[in-house]
Design an enzyme around this catalytic site. Sequence first.
Site, mmCIF file in Angstrom:
data_model
loop_
_atom_site.group_PDB
_atom_site.id
_atom_site.type_symbol
_atom_site.label_atom_id
_atom_site.label_comp_id
_atom_site.label_asym_id
_atom_site.label_seq_id
_atom_site.Cartn_x
_atom_site.Cartn_y
_atom_site.Cartn_z
ATOM 1 N N ASN A 1 0.877 -1.176 0.000
ATOM 2 C CA ASN A 1 0.000 0.000 0.000
ATOM 3 C C ASN A 1 0.912 1.223 0.000
ATOM 4 O O ASN A 1 1.499 1.572 1.017
ATOM 5 C CB ASN A 1 -0.892 -0.008 1.249
ATOM 6 C CG ASN A 1 -1.705 1.264 1.384
ATOM 7 O OD1 ASN A 1 -1.821 2.055 0.440
ATOM 8 N ND2 ASN A 1 -2.293 1.462 2.564
ATOM 9 N N LYS B 1 0.101 4.228 -0.306
ATOM 10 C CA LYS B 1 -0.544 5.432 0.232
ATOM 11 C C LYS B 1 -0.291 6.609 -0.742
ATOM 12 O O LYS B 1 -0.169 6.388 -1.954
ATOM 13 C CB LYS B 1 -0.047 5.713 1.653
ATOM 14 C CG LYS B 1 -0.176 4.468 2.540
ATOM 15 C CD LYS B 1 -0.043 4.726 4.003
ATOM 16 C CE LYS B 1 -0.228 3.412 4.756
ATOM 17 N NZ LYS B 1 -0.225 3.584 6.202
ATOM 18 N N HIS C 1 -9.803 1.756 4.670
ATOM 19 C CA HIS C 1 -8.524 1.874 5.381
ATOM 20 C C HIS C 1 -8.692 2.871 6.531
ATOM 21 O O HIS C 1 -9.441 3.855 6.412
ATOM 22 C CB HIS C 1 -7.436 2.340 4.413
ATOM 23 C CG HIS C 1 -6.070 2.292 5.020
ATOM 24 N ND1 HIS C 1 -5.616 3.254 5.889
ATOM 25 C CD2 HIS C 1 -5.066 1.375 4.921
ATOM 26 C CE1 HIS C 1 -4.394 2.938 6.293
ATOM 27 N NE2 HIS C 1 -4.032 1.800 5.713
ATOM 28 N N GLU D 1 -7.012 5.249 7.567
ATOM 29 C CA GLU D 1 -6.763 6.657 7.233
ATOM 30 C C GLU D 1 -7.979 7.277 6.537
ATOM 31 O O GLU D 1 -8.259 8.461 6.695
ATOM 32 C CB GLU D 1 -5.486 6.772 6.390
ATOM 33 C CG GLU D 1 -4.249 6.513 7.262
ATOM 34 C CD GLU D 1 -3.079 5.852 6.549
ATOM 35 O OE1 GLU D 1 -3.025 5.871 5.315
ATOM 36 O OE2 GLU D 1 -2.224 5.283 7.260
ATOM 37 N N GLU E 1 -5.829 -4.317 10.732
ATOM 38 C CA GLU E 1 -4.741 -3.359 10.911
ATOM 39 C C GLU E 1 -4.998 -2.546 12.171
ATOM 40 O O GLU E 1 -5.738 -1.549 12.131
ATOM 41 C CB GLU E 1 -4.666 -2.414 9.715
ATOM 42 C CG GLU E 1 -4.391 -3.114 8.408
ATOM 43 C CD GLU E 1 -3.813 -2.156 7.380
ATOM 44 O OE1 GLU E 1 -2.673 -2.367 6.961
ATOM 45 O OE2 GLU E 1 -4.489 -1.173 7.024
ATOM 46 N N GLY F 1 2.297 2.426 10.685
ATOM 47 C CA GLY F 1 3.303 3.470 10.497
ATOM 48 C C GLY F 1 4.021 3.875 11.764
ATOM 49 O O GLY F 1 4.716 4.887 11.795
ATOM 50 N N SER G 1 3.014 -2.030 10.383
ATOM 51 C CA SER G 1 4.457 -2.122 10.607
ATOM 52 C C SER G 1 5.047 -3.497 10.270
ATOM 53 O O SER G 1 6.017 -3.926 10.888
ATOM 54 C CB SER G 1 4.804 -1.722 12.051
ATOM 55 O OG SER G 1 4.469 -0.360 12.275
#
Length: 252
Positions: free
Chosen positions: A10, A12, A95, A97, A163, A169, A207
Amino acid sequence: MWSQKWVLGNWKMNGRHARNQALLAEWLPQADAEGVRVGVAVPGVYLAATAAAVGPAVWAGAQDVSRFDADGAFTGETSAAMLADVGARFVLVGHSERRQYFGESNAVLADKLRHSLAAGLVPVLCVGETLAERDAGEAEAVVARQLAVLQDWTGAGVAVAYEPVWAIGTGRVADGAQIAAMHAFIYEQILSLCGGGARIRVLYGGSVNAANAADILAIPKVDGALVGGASLQAGPFTAIIQAARTVAGAPS
Ligand code: PGA
């Protein structure tokens, strides 16, 4: 548990055309790994070029899709049919985000799932709790609410990515027991939502890197990995693909 592992990158909101092509050229020769499905979710503007570069053996994917399916007056939107038209094979849906910055609700995500499936894309529904929710003992309840969006389907053709938001991250990975427990919980939820015949793949994300991928992918009911930061460099991404190949080939 599926024997084939999936390793989905991904990117991003990263990359530029020339850099993307160079990155793909670096890891593509390693991507044809037996027992592993490799894919990469890229910014929409680079999807067609990515699909052309990777060819049929690797899946190009999108990071989001419109909740609307009919062509028309939806300025700024890209439909599932358009993504499929330029070669996407899968799409990330929900996701964290997008949930955080764009307020995506289950109602919106249900539309996105439906249109993705109708267009022949594999939707990868992302779920996961925040640290505050985990600390409050609410991780399973939160994930169950997010999974409820699957209730109208048999589950065919859908994948889920667990996730934990606090692991995305941050360099902080959920430990093996936390991952095993949540993946088992997700499998149970899917069976009760979608029926006993449901076979939904459940990936872990947060991660994942070259050093921890083999251990994570060997955890029961971890059917693959969704990889953010480590998919931006060929070395780590290739190492994760190789780890998946080793785990997939190991007798279970
Ligand atoms: P990360 O991102 O691997 O950089 O933690 C994972 C994701 O958000 O999909």
